[in-house]
Enzyme design. Sequence first.
Site, PDB file in Angstrom:
ATOM      1  N   GLU A  93      -0.212  27.568   6.474  1.00  0.00           N
ATOM      2  CA  GLU A  93      -1.654  27.334   6.662  1.00  0.00           C
ATOM      3  C   GLU A  93      -2.451  28.605   6.924  1.00  0.00           C
ATOM      4  O   GLU A  93      -2.982  28.812   8.032  1.00  0.00           O
ATOM      5  CB  GLU A  93      -1.897  26.338   7.798  1.00  0.00           C
ATOM      6  CG  GLU A  93      -1.564  24.924   7.437  1.00  0.00           C
ATOM      7  CD  GLU A  93      -1.862  23.931   8.553  1.00  0.00           C
ATOM      8  OE1 GLU A  93      -2.112  24.355   9.686  1.00  0.00           O
ATOM      9  OE2 GLU A  93      -1.827  22.725   8.278  1.00  0.00           O
ATOM     10  N   GLU A 107       1.916  17.982   4.518  1.00  0.00           N
ATOM     11  CA  GLU A 107       1.973  17.403   5.862  1.00  0.00           C
ATOM     12  C   GLU A 107       0.980  16.241   5.888  1.00  0.00           C
ATOM     13  O   GLU A 107      -0.222  16.444   5.698  1.00  0.00           O
ATOM     14  CB  GLU A 107       1.581  18.438   6.928  1.00  0.00           C
ATOM     15  CG  GLU A 107       2.504  19.642   6.964  1.00  0.00           C
ATOM     16  CD  GLU A 107       2.096  20.658   8.034  1.00  0.00           C
ATOM     17  OE1 GLU A 107       1.289  20.330   8.910  1.00  0.00           O
ATOM     18  OE2 GLU A 107       2.587  21.798   7.957  1.00  0.00           O
TER      19      GLU A 107
HETATM   20  C1  GAL Z   1      -0.592  21.676  10.987  1.00  0.00           C
HETATM   21  C2  GAL Z   1       0.543  22.681  11.049  1.00  0.00           C
HETATM   22  C3  GAL Z   1       1.795  22.089  11.655  1.00  0.00           C
HETATM   23  C4  GAL Z   1       1.460  21.301  12.883  1.00  0.00           C
HETATM   24  C5  GAL Z   1       0.458  20.246  12.530  1.00  0.00           C
HETATM   25  C6  GAL Z   1       0.090  19.333  13.674  1.00  0.00           C
HETATM   26  O1  GAL Z   1      -1.838  22.302  10.990  1.00  0.00           O
HETATM   27  O2  GAL Z   1       0.845  23.186   9.787  1.00  0.00           O
HETATM   28  O3  GAL Z   1       2.688  23.119  11.954  1.00  0.00           O
HETATM   29  O4  GAL Z   1       0.948  22.171  13.849  1.00  0.00           O
HETATM   30  O5  GAL Z   1      -0.718  20.853  12.081  1.00  0.00           O
HETATM   31  O6  GAL Z   1      -0.857  18.375  13.269  1.00  0.00           O
END
Ligand code: GAL
Length: 638
Positions: free
Chosen positions: A142, A318
Site C-alpha cells: 500500500e 484485501e
Molecule cells: C490495510 C493493510 C493491511 C492491514 C489492513 C487492516 O491497509 O494493507 O496490512 O493493516 O489495512 O484493515
Amino acid sequence: MKRTLGTCYYPEHWPEDIWAEDARRMVDLGLTWVRIGEFAWSRLEPTPGHYDWGWLDRAVDVLTGAGLRIVMGTPSATPPRWMLDRHPDMLAVDAEGRERGFGSRRHYCFSHAGYRADAAHMAGLMAARYGDRVAAWQTDNEYGCHDTIVSYSDNARRAFRDWLRHRYQTPEALNAAWSNVFWSMEYDAFDQVDLPNLTVTEPNPAHVLAFRRFASEEVQRWNRDQIAAIRAHSDAPISHNYMGRVLEFDHFALGADMEIATWDSYPMGFLLDRVPDGDKTAYLRQGDPDFQAFHHDLYRAVAACGAGGGDARWWVMEQQPGPVNWAPWNPAPLPGMVRLWSWEAFAHGAETVAWFRWRQAPFAQEQQHAGLLRPDSQPARGFVEAAEVAAELADAPDVAPVQAPVALVFDYVSQWAWEVQPQGADFDYFALCFDLYRALRSLGLSVDILPPDTATLSGYRMTLVPGLLTLTDPLRGGIAAADGMVVTGPRTDLKTDQIAFKSPMGPDIPGLDLTSVMEESLPPQGARPLAKGGAIGKWLEHIDSPEDSGEMTTDGTPTLFRRGNRVHLAGWPDTTAARRILRDLAIEAGIAITDLPDGLRIRDTGAERFVFNYAAEPRTYEGQTVPAAGVLRLSLPS
Ligand code: GAL
C-alpha cells in the site's frame, strides 16, 4: 477466466504446528491463493546480513503442499529497527519538518538511495529463493497509506534538485516555467531550490506541482528497482496492492510496470474515513454504494495500462471480512455484505478476491480487526459468507466484463493541481469525479474509467471529462474523433500543466467555442439554483460562447454549452442537477437508463446484470425483491 478466492496469512504470527491445519482449512473453504511475507523482514533478516529463511521455506512447503498458490510480498513497508541504525536518515519527514518515527510501518522516505537499494536487494534474495515456487509477487504494501508519499527530508531535497536539473536544464528555464519573477522568487542555481514547505505564505503553485510530480516519480523509481530485482530470478506476475482514495502518486504510471493491479477494499472503514461529504447514516453497516465500484473501475483501468498486455488482470487483494480497527468507529457489516462486496468485485471484472486476514490477531495494533477466523480459530461471521461465495463461484458461469456504455476520465495530476490551488475550500477533484460517477450509477449505468491520455473514445456512447487540468493531446484527438457524446467540465482545460493560466484562456474543447471570462468558487451557503431544478455549488465558470445553453441559474448565468454531441458543463452540479442533466444527455445518447432507488446499484457484464442492494431494507428491481445486503443475478439477452 476462472474467478478465484484467497486470503492474507502471516505464518510468523502463529505457532508452526498450526500451519498445516490452517492450510487445509483454507483449501476446504475453497481458497486458491494465500499472500504471505509482506511484513516479515525482522524474522527473515534478524540482524544485518544474517538470514533465517528456514521458517519461510517450511511455510511455503506447507502452503503449496496443501495446494495453495502463493503471492509473496516483499517486506519493504516494514524495515526492521536495525535498518535505522544503518541509515539514520532514512525516515520520511512531514511538512512541519518532523521525522516519522519507527514503531509502526511505512516510515521510510522513497528518496533514500541506501534503503531503496537494500529493499531491492531483499526483493532479489526472495525472488532467488522462491522465484519458481510462488505464483505471483506483491511489491511492498500500500504505497501512500498513512500519508507516506510526500516527504520533506534532506534526501528528498537533494533528489528533487537533481530532478529539476534534469527537467529544466538551467535555472533560467525553471524561473521562466514557474514565473518566479513574481515576488522575486528567481533562482541562480538549482541548489538554492528548497522543498515547498515551511514558507511564510503559500509557495508558488508551480513549485508545489513540480514537487508533487517528482514525489510520484520517486515511487515509480522505488518500485522499478524491486521489479528489476525480482525479474532477475522469477517470471511470476508482479502486482502491488493499492488503497482506496490514495491519490498522491500516479497509479496509471506505476501500474504500467506490473502485470496485475490489486487494491484493498475496506468499505466500512472507507465510509467514515474517506468517502467525501454526504449523509452516511443509511450505509453505516454496508459502506458507500459507489466507493468500492469506483475503485474497482479505476484499478481495472490501471490494470489495462499494465505490463500484462491488455489482459486487465486486477484483484481485490484485501477484502474486509468484518469490523476493521482503524476508522473513527468500526461497526460490524450487515449480514450479507461480505458476500455482496465479493460479488460486486467479480461483477466489475476482478479475477480474485482475497480476504484480509485469515485469523484475527489477538495482539498489537490490529487486535480488534476481524479475520475469517476468530483468534480462537473458530469461524468468524465472515467465514460463513466466504464459504457461500466459494460455493456460488463453483457453480457460477464465468463473469466476463465488457466495455461499458459510459466512460469517465480520471487523472492524478489534476488531483494534485487542484489541491495545490483549490480556489474554493471544498474544491476536491476526486469528489467532483465521484459525484458524477455516483450520478451515472444512480441511473443504472456501468462505467469504465479511462486514463487522461486515452486516444480513442470509440464504443462509448457518452464520455465525461470533469476537472481535467489540461486536455492531453491524445485525448483531444479522441474527443475530436468521438462518435458518442462528450461532456467536459467543470474546470476542464482551464490551465496548463505548469499551473499558469492559459492563453487563449479556453477551455479549448474540440467542437466547442468557449472562453471562460471568470471563475467563481461558491461556499456551501452560496449555491446558485438552476432554473430547471437542482443547483450549482462549489464552482462556476462564466463563459462567453456562441453555443446553445440549455441550462441557466435562476439569476441568468448559462451553465451548460453544447453543439451537437459536444457538451460543456460550466459548474459543479449538486446531486439533483447532476442526475437530471446526465439522465437527459444519456437518453439522448441512446443509453438505456434505469432510475434506481437509494441503495440499489447495477453492474452489467457480457451475459448478466448484477443488482446489488446496499440498503438496510429490501428493494424492488423490475418486480423482483432484492433483500437487504442482497445480490440479484439476471441474464441479459445475448
Ligand atoms: C490495510 C493493510 C493491511 C492491514 C489492513 C487492516 O491497509 O494493507 O496490512 O493493516 O489495512 O484493515
